[in-house]
Write a protein that holds these residues in place. Structure first.
Motif, PDB file in Angstrom:
ATOM      1  N   VAL A 327       0.830  -1.202   0.000  1.00  0.00           N
ATOM      2  CA  VAL A 327       0.000   0.000   0.000  1.00  0.00           C
ATOM      3  C   VAL A 327       0.869   1.257   0.000  1.00  0.00           C
ATOM      4  O   VAL A 327       0.576   2.239  -0.684  1.00  0.00           O
ATOM      5  CB  VAL A 327      -0.949  -0.007   1.222  1.00  0.00           C
ATOM      6  CG1 VAL A 327      -1.684   1.325   1.354  1.00  0.00           C
ATOM      7  CG2 VAL A 327      -1.957  -1.149   1.101  1.00  0.00           C
ATOM      8  N   GLY A 328       1.985   1.213   0.771  1.00  0.00           N
ATOM      9  CA  GLY A 328       2.869   2.373   0.849  1.00  0.00           C
ATOM     10  C   GLY A 328       3.553   2.684  -0.462  1.00  0.00           C
ATOM     11  O   GLY A 328       3.712   3.856  -0.841  1.00  0.00           O
ATOM     12  N   LEU A 329       3.985   1.655  -1.185  1.00  0.00           N
ATOM     13  CA  LEU A 329       4.595   1.874  -2.498  1.00  0.00           C
ATOM     14  C   LEU A 329       3.631   2.586  -3.436  1.00  0.00           C
ATOM     15  O   LEU A 329       4.013   3.521  -4.157  1.00  0.00           O
ATOM     16  CB  LEU A 329       5.027   0.532  -3.110  1.00  0.00           C
ATOM     17  CG  LEU A 329       6.308  -0.099  -2.570  1.00  0.00           C
ATOM     18  CD1 LEU A 329       6.453  -1.514  -3.095  1.00  0.00           C
ATOM     19  CD2 LEU A 329       7.523   0.737  -2.961  1.00  0.00           C
ATOM     20  N   MET A 330       2.367   2.153  -3.420  1.00  0.00           N
ATOM     21  CA  MET A 330       1.379   2.772  -4.289  1.00  0.00           C
ATOM     22  C   MET A 330       1.064   4.209  -3.856  1.00  0.00           C
ATOM     23  O   MET A 330       0.804   5.079  -4.688  1.00  0.00           O
ATOM     24  CB  MET A 330       0.099   1.936  -4.313  1.00  0.00           C
ATOM     25  CG  MET A 330       0.272   0.558  -4.918  1.00  0.00           C
ATOM     26  SD  MET A 330       0.916   0.647  -6.614  1.00  0.00           S
ATOM     27  CE  MET A 330       0.731  -1.060  -7.113  1.00  0.00           C
ATOM     28  N   PHE A 331       1.082   4.458  -2.540  1.00  0.00           N
ATOM     29  CA  PHE A 331       0.852   5.813  -2.039  1.00  0.00           C
ATOM     30  C   PHE A 331       1.937   6.766  -2.546  1.00  0.00           C
ATOM     31  O   PHE A 331       1.648   7.814  -3.140  1.00  0.00           O
ATOM     32  CB  PHE A 331       0.818   5.807  -0.514  1.00  0.00           C
ATOM     33  CG  PHE A 331       0.848   7.184   0.098  1.00  0.00           C
ATOM     34  CD1 PHE A 331      -0.314   7.938   0.207  1.00  0.00           C
ATOM     35  CD2 PHE A 331       2.039   7.733   0.555  1.00  0.00           C
ATOM     36  CE1 PHE A 331      -0.282   9.211   0.756  1.00  0.00           C
ATOM     37  CE2 PHE A 331       2.082   8.998   1.104  1.00  0.00           C
ATOM     38  CZ  PHE A 331       0.908   9.745   1.204  1.00  0.00           C
ATOM     39  N   PHE A 332       3.191   6.396  -2.304  1.00  0.00           N
ATOM     40  CA  PHE A 332       4.281   7.283  -2.714  1.00  0.00           C
ATOM     41  C   PHE A 332       4.406   7.362  -4.233  1.00  0.00           C
ATOM     42  O   PHE A 332       4.820   8.393  -4.771  1.00  0.00           O
ATOM     43  CB  PHE A 332       5.596   6.824  -2.093  1.00  0.00           C
ATOM     44  CG  PHE A 332       5.760   7.237  -0.654  1.00  0.00           C
ATOM     45  CD1 PHE A 332       5.917   8.564  -0.317  1.00  0.00           C
ATOM     46  CD2 PHE A 332       5.739   6.291   0.356  1.00  0.00           C
ATOM     47  CE1 PHE A 332       6.056   8.958   1.006  1.00  0.00           C
ATOM     48  CE2 PHE A 332       5.882   6.670   1.686  1.00  0.00           C
ATOM     49  CZ  PHE A 332       6.034   8.012   2.011  1.00  0.00           C
ATOM     50  N   GLN A 333       4.041   6.277  -4.919  1.00  0.00           N
ATOM     51  CA  GLN A 333       4.111   6.301  -6.372  1.00  0.00           C
ATOM     52  C   GLN A 333       3.216   7.392  -6.955  1.00  0.00           C
ATOM     53  O   GLN A 333       3.525   7.980  -7.989  1.00  0.00           O
ATOM     54  CB  GLN A 333       3.716   4.928  -6.935  1.00  0.00           C
ATOM     55  CG  GLN A 333       4.042   4.722  -8.389  1.00  0.00           C
ATOM     56  CD  GLN A 333       2.871   5.040  -9.299  1.00  0.00           C
ATOM     57  OE1 GLN A 333       1.733   5.100  -8.856  1.00  0.00           O
ATOM     58  NE2 GLN A 333       3.134   5.230 -10.564  1.00  0.00           N
ATOM     59  N   GLN A 334       2.125   7.691  -6.280  1.00  0.00           N
ATOM     60  CA  GLN A 334       1.239   8.762  -6.717  1.00  0.00           C
ATOM     61  C   GLN A 334       1.679  10.125  -6.195  1.00  0.00           C
ATOM     62  O   GLN A 334       1.528  11.142  -6.865  1.00  0.00           O
ATOM     63  CB  GLN A 334      -0.193   8.477  -6.247  1.00  0.00           C
ATOM     64  CG  GLN A 334      -0.859   7.298  -6.931  1.00  0.00           C
ATOM     65  CD  GLN A 334      -1.101   7.562  -8.404  1.00  0.00           C
ATOM     66  OE1 GLN A 334      -1.374   8.675  -8.800  1.00  0.00           O
ATOM     67  NE2 GLN A 334      -0.964   6.528  -9.214  1.00  0.00           N
ATOM     68  N   PHE A 335       2.243  10.156  -4.978  1.00  0.00           N
ATOM     69  CA  PHE A 335       2.543  11.434  -4.340  1.00  0.00           C
ATOM     70  C   PHE A 335       3.946  11.959  -4.637  1.00  0.00           C
ATOM     71  O   PHE A 335       4.357  12.960  -4.040  1.00  0.00           O
ATOM     72  CB  PHE A 335       2.333  11.328  -2.823  1.00  0.00           C
ATOM     73  CG  PHE A 335       0.928  11.616  -2.406  1.00  0.00           C
ATOM     74  CD1 PHE A 335       0.558  12.865  -1.943  1.00  0.00           C
ATOM     75  CD2 PHE A 335      -0.049  10.633  -2.492  1.00  0.00           C
ATOM     76  CE1 PHE A 335      -0.749  13.140  -1.577  1.00  0.00           C
ATOM     77  CE2 PHE A 335      -1.360  10.881  -2.121  1.00  0.00           C
ATOM     78  CZ  PHE A 335      -1.719  12.150  -1.656  1.00  0.00           C
ATOM     79  N   VAL A 336       4.694  11.312  -5.525  1.00  0.00           N
ATOM     80  CA  VAL A 336       5.980  11.883  -5.919  1.00  0.00           C
ATOM     81  C   VAL A 336       5.808  12.985  -6.953  1.00  0.00           C
ATOM     82  O   VAL A 336       6.790  13.595  -7.365  1.00  0.00           O
ATOM     83  CB  VAL A 336       6.942  10.806  -6.463  1.00  0.00           C
ATOM     84  CG1 VAL A 336       7.334   9.840  -5.354  1.00  0.00           C
ATOM     85  CG2 VAL A 336       6.359  10.074  -7.655  1.00  0.00           C
ATOM     86  N   GLY A 337       4.556  13.242  -7.383  1.00  0.00           N
ATOM     87  CA  GLY A 337       4.261  14.454  -8.133  1.00  0.00           C
ATOM     88  C   GLY A 337       4.254  14.359  -9.637  1.00  0.00           C
ATOM     89  O   GLY A 337       4.322  15.385 -10.320  1.00  0.00           O
ATOM     90  N   ILE A 338       4.141  13.151 -10.165  1.00  0.00           N
ATOM     91  CA  ILE A 338       4.146  13.005 -11.614  1.00  0.00           C
ATOM     92  C   ILE A 338       3.015  13.799 -12.263  1.00  0.00           C
ATOM     93  O   ILE A 338       3.177  14.408 -13.316  1.00  0.00           O
ATOM     94  CB  ILE A 338       4.056  11.499 -11.998  1.00  0.00           C
ATOM     95  CG1 ILE A 338       4.079  11.305 -13.514  1.00  0.00           C
ATOM     96  CG2 ILE A 338       2.809  10.853 -11.401  1.00  0.00           C
ATOM     97  CD1 ILE A 338       5.386  11.678 -14.140  1.00  0.00           C
ATOM     98  N   ASN A 339       1.864  13.853 -11.600  1.00  0.00           N
ATOM     99  CA  ASN A 339       0.719  14.550 -12.178  1.00  0.00           C
ATOM    100  C   ASN A 339       0.951  16.050 -12.290  1.00  0.00           C
ATOM    101  O   ASN A 339       0.473  16.701 -13.228  1.00  0.00           O
ATOM    102  CB  ASN A 339      -0.531  14.282 -11.335  1.00  0.00           C
ATOM    103  CG  ASN A 339      -0.917  12.829 -11.370  1.00  0.00           C
ATOM    104  OD1 ASN A 339      -1.104  12.255 -12.423  1.00  0.00           O
ATOM    105  ND2 ASN A 339      -1.006  12.209 -10.202  1.00  0.00           N
ATOM    106  N   ALA A 340       1.658  16.622 -11.308  1.00  0.00           N
ATOM    107  CA  ALA A 340       1.921  18.059 -11.345  1.00  0.00           C
ATOM    108  C   ALA A 340       2.738  18.434 -12.577  1.00  0.00           C
ATOM    109  O   ALA A 340       2.438  19.421 -13.257  1.00  0.00           O
ATOM    110  CB  ALA A 340       2.659  18.487 -10.080  1.00  0.00           C
TER     111      ALA A 340
END
Length: 570
Positions: A327-340
């Motif tokens: 779950v943590g890998l998936m959390f950080f995978q989204q929150f490293v900011g690729i979308n920004a």
């Protein structure tokens, strides 16, 4: 020929130099004989497993193609003339466009959540068939859509199929792969997704020149071709030997394993892996029985209750650390900011004086950069390991975010007079995409997919909970995907460089979290994960595993080599 016979004559169970049985978990760690070289070189040695994994990875191309199509279709004049509600001039267009894109995430969340029990019930490969059928229904509805409501429903249905594929395809690949090349074969799934993104992007870029609605209907129609090939072809691939063992079909598991390894069933390496699989499956089934003794009587009610409580087992002793990692890998995978960065890239390219067509081309270049990054992980993930990729990826992404934040903070109000910093920002955008693709990436919301964070959840969970653990990890991705989709546009719009500083902090946090919590799984079999995570901590659990292994040894059949010798002597 002599070397092959020598391999077969080796003990087919863990043993010491005198041939006496020794405890598997202690012995196999360093004594297991490899199937071949690790990493990129190894995928050519075990080519049948590679071909099976590559075919299953078509599921990734299906998903990637669907995501790549939407990025261009949403700005097509032919599309907007039919669906005026999402046109920029329409009232509330932002909400309706957001709802349209959110439907696929909602559907994917539902699909991933339900695919766990489906994959356990009917097998990994048949659950892929179910996913393909649902996806095809959704694609048909999207292709034939005549109004916004019909298109939205089609996106929701298609999203269910996508969520199911995103969960079960890496699961199937991990369970059929030799440990030496498991990471590389899992990257094939990710490579396939980014390849699908690139293909869809450039196909849609070309069809936008067509007159009429087929400019956007044709790309939706074409995505059913690879899904149909996958749905039909997967039936002819072998079952997962680990799924077969979990159902008590041990002989079929051995046959499937031998076929996947392209070795005779009596080969020492095949026999030892078969032994590992059965011991691990029996241990976790016995553990489940001890945890839930009142639910072991065969009945529909007990089956439903056992299914429900088994989800909670993912958060209990023996598995909670693995769930935390997945779950943590998936959390950080989204929150490293690729979308920004993806969100801001069209504006960034536009301020450099690029016209609309060139902005689309540069967006396509970003996807190609991502593809290059993912391609490198086919070689690096099994050569250098999972942890180093995550750590270095976090570091490089932190640096990229901070540099872009500095340039945006200083020059965003007057890019026209500062072309140098503008191009430098674009260069670090490409560098970020390359780093992300090779390590933490790709990402679902941004039409990109991922390397390590999708590989690890598929390999760290025990056989009895693997489908559910991967489902929880996938749901974490889709949920955090949804959250990031909501906060990114206002974050970039209202805070400017603050958005990149925000994501730089999460990149730095991901580095620290990885360093302290994420173990290395390179080269380990799926059955060795208990000791990677140190989940067997009590003497009672060790004694139970020893008893299970001793029982398997006591009933171990004579090797095929012994039988063939007896046959020749008779």
């Amino acid at each position: 020929m002599d070397s092959e016979i020598k391999d077969i004559e080796k003990p087919a169970i863990p043993s010491d130099e005198s041939g006496q049985f020794v405890h598997h978990a202690e012995a196999v760690w360093d004594e297991r004989n490899p199937y071949g070289p690790s990493g990129f070189q190894g995928i050519f040695i075990g080519y049948y497993a590679t071909l099976c994994a590559a075919f299953a990875a078509i599921g990734g191309m299906v998903f990637g193609y669907d995501q790549g199509v939407v990025s261009v279709v949403l700005v097509m004049p032919q599309f907007l003339s039919r669906f005026t509600r999402v046109s920029e001039t329409a009232s509330g267009a932002g909400f309706w466009k957001g709802l349209l894109t959110a439907m696929i995430e909602l559907g994917a969340l539902l699909g991933a959540l339900n695919q766990g029990w489906i994959a356990d019930k009917i097998s990994r490969k048949y659950s892929i068939v179910v996913a393909v059928i649902i996806f095809t229904v959704g694609s048909t509805v999207q292709t034939a859509a005549v109004d916004y409501a019909m298109l939205t429903v089609g996106r929701l249905i298609g999203g269910v199929g996508i969520g199911m594929l995103s969960m079960v395809a890496p699961l199937y690949i991990s369970e059929i792969s030799p440990p030496e090349i498991r990471g590389a074969l899992l990257v094939l799934e990710e490579f396939s997704i980014v390849f699908g993104i690139c293909v869809a992007y450039w196909i849609t870029y070309g069809t936008r020149y067509m007159n009429g609605e087929w400019a956007w209907r044709l790309p939706f129609l074409l995505q059913m071709i690879p899904s149909s090939v996958l749905g039909v072809g997967i039936v002819f691939l072998p079952f997962s030997p680990r799924w077969l063992a979990s159902k008590g079909r041990d002989d079929e598991a051995l046959q499937s394993l031998g076929k996947l390894r392209q070795l005779p069933a009596a080969d020492q390496r095949v026999q030892q892996e078969w032994f590992d699989i059965r011991a691990e499956a029996a241990f976790h089934q016995q553990t489940s029985a001890l945890k839930h003794p009142n639910l072991q009587t065969k009945s529909m009610v007990n089956s439903i209750k056992l299914e429900l409580v088994s989800w909670t087992d993912c958060f209990r002793k023996g598995c909670w650390r693995r769930t935390h990692i997945g779950v943590g890998l998936m959390f950080f995978q989204q929150f490293v900011g690729i979308n920004a960065l993806i969100y801001y890239s069209p504006t960034l390219f536009g301020t450099m004086g690029l016209n609309y067509s060139m902005q689309l081309i540069m967006s396509g270049v970003l996807n190609v950069t991502q593809l290059v990054g993912v391609s490198t992980s086919i070689w690096t993930i099994d050569r250098f390991g999972r942890r180093p990729l995550l750590l270095w990826g976090s570091f490089f992404m932190t640096v990229s975010h901070l540099i872009i934040a500095i340039f945006v903070g200083k020059y965003n109000k007057n890019w026209s007079d500062h072309r140098g910093p503008g191009w430098a920002s674009a260069a670090f955008l490409l560098f970020y995409m390359l780093s992300f693709g090779a390590t933490w990436g790709p990402d679902m919301l941004t039409r990109d997919y991922l390397a390590v964070p999708w590989a690890m959840p598929s390999e760290i969970f025990p056989s009895s909970l693997r489908a559910k653990g991967v489902a929880l990890s996938t749901c974490s991705n889709w949920f955090n995907n949804f959250v990031i989709g909501l906060i990114t546009p206002p974050l970039v719009q209202n805070t400017g460089f603050g958005a990149y500083t925000f994501f730089a902090v999460f990149c730095l946090l991901s580095l620290g979290w990885t360093y302290f919590f994420v173990p290395e799984t390179r080269g380990r079999t799926l059955e060795q994960m208990d000791h990677v995570f140190k989940d067997i901590s009590s003497e009672e659990e060790e004694a139970r595993r020893r008893a299970i292994e001793a029982e398997i040894v006591a009933h171990h059949p004579r090797s095929m080599h012994q039988k063939s010798q007896e046959h020749r002597q008779s």
